[in-house]
Design a protein around this motif. Sequence first.
Motif, PDB file in Angstrom:
ATOM      1  N   LEU A  73      42.670  31.765  40.487  1.00  0.00           N
ATOM      2  CA  LEU A  73      41.928  33.027  40.455  1.00  0.00           C
ATOM      3  C   LEU A  73      40.554  32.870  39.815  1.00  0.00           C
ATOM      4  N   HIS A  74      40.451  32.054  38.765  1.00  0.00           N
ATOM      5  CA  HIS A  74      39.133  31.815  38.166  1.00  0.00           C
ATOM      6  C   HIS A  74      38.240  31.055  39.145  1.00  0.00           C
ATOM      7  N   SER A  75      38.792  30.093  39.864  1.00  0.00           N
ATOM      8  CA  SER A  75      38.012  29.346  40.852  1.00  0.00           C
ATOM      9  C   SER A  75      37.504  30.249  41.973  1.00  0.00           C
ATOM     10  N   MET A  76      38.262  31.292  42.258  1.00  0.00           N
ATOM     11  CA  MET A  76      37.894  32.212  43.337  1.00  0.00           C
ATOM     12  C   MET A  76      37.030  33.381  42.847  1.00  0.00           C
ATOM     13  N   GLY A  77      36.692  33.413  41.556  1.00  0.00           N
ATOM     14  CA  GLY A  77      35.754  34.401  41.059  1.00  0.00           C
ATOM     15  C   GLY A  77      36.336  35.672  40.498  1.00  0.00           C
ATOM     16  N   ILE A  78      37.528  35.600  39.918  1.00  0.00           N
ATOM     17  CA  ILE A  78      38.152  36.821  39.398  1.00  0.00           C
ATOM     18  C   ILE A  78      37.329  37.471  38.283  1.00  0.00           C
ATOM     19  N   GLN A  79      36.613  36.676  37.484  1.00  0.00           N
ATOM     20  CA  GLN A  79      35.817  37.279  36.406  1.00  0.00           C
ATOM     21  C   GLN A  79      34.677  38.121  36.967  1.00  0.00           C
ATOM     22  N   ALA A  80      34.019  37.637  38.011  1.00  0.00           N
ATOM     23  CA  ALA A  80      32.945  38.411  38.633  1.00  0.00           C
ATOM     24  C   ALA A  80      33.504  39.696  39.250  1.00  0.00           C
ATOM     25  N   ARG A  81      34.678  39.589  39.881  1.00  0.00           N
ATOM     26  CA  ARG A  81      35.297  40.783  40.472  1.00  0.00           C
ATOM     27  C   ARG A  81      35.691  41.785  39.392  1.00  0.00           C
ATOM     28  N   LEU A  82      36.228  41.301  38.285  1.00  0.00           N
ATOM     29  CA  LEU A  82      36.565  42.192  37.183  1.00  0.00           C
ATOM     30  C   LEU A  82      35.319  42.923  36.687  1.00  0.00           C
TER      31      LEU A  82
END
Length: 143
Positions: free
Chosen positions: A66-75
């Motif tokens: 999930l971090h590799s797929m950008g979960i922080q940006a989505r959050l």
Amino acid sequence: MGLIVDYGQDWTQGDTFRGIKSHKFANPLSSPGSMDLTADVDFSYLRFAAKDRAACFGPVEQGFFLHSMGIQARLQQLLNTTADAGMQKNLVDCYKRLTDPHSMGRIYKVLAVLPKDSSMVPIPFAPPTTEELNKPKVEKIVR
């Protein structure tokens, strides 16, 4: 391409068959039809079973994926859509539950399955570059 996301390990674990009733573990044979039945996935067996027909990558831990797929940006995008403190707390709590290694982030794994003749490696499953290895890893939990 297919993604298999489930809890389990990359080896045979033995007997993981269990029942879950009212969010608690229970004897899977105690009340037929009144509980969920589950078992951990053996990802090594899935790769073995698919080896002649598909290219498999992983598994990797769900938090890493999930971090590799950008979960922080989505959050961050989701947090910016609301000023409601309760909603923001819920979003951060859900993020933590999905990615925290003491919760679903380590327990759940992701396996990618591609056609056998595929030459691509999905991003979260590619080995890190030298630049990525030398970059300091800092995770900022928002709010």
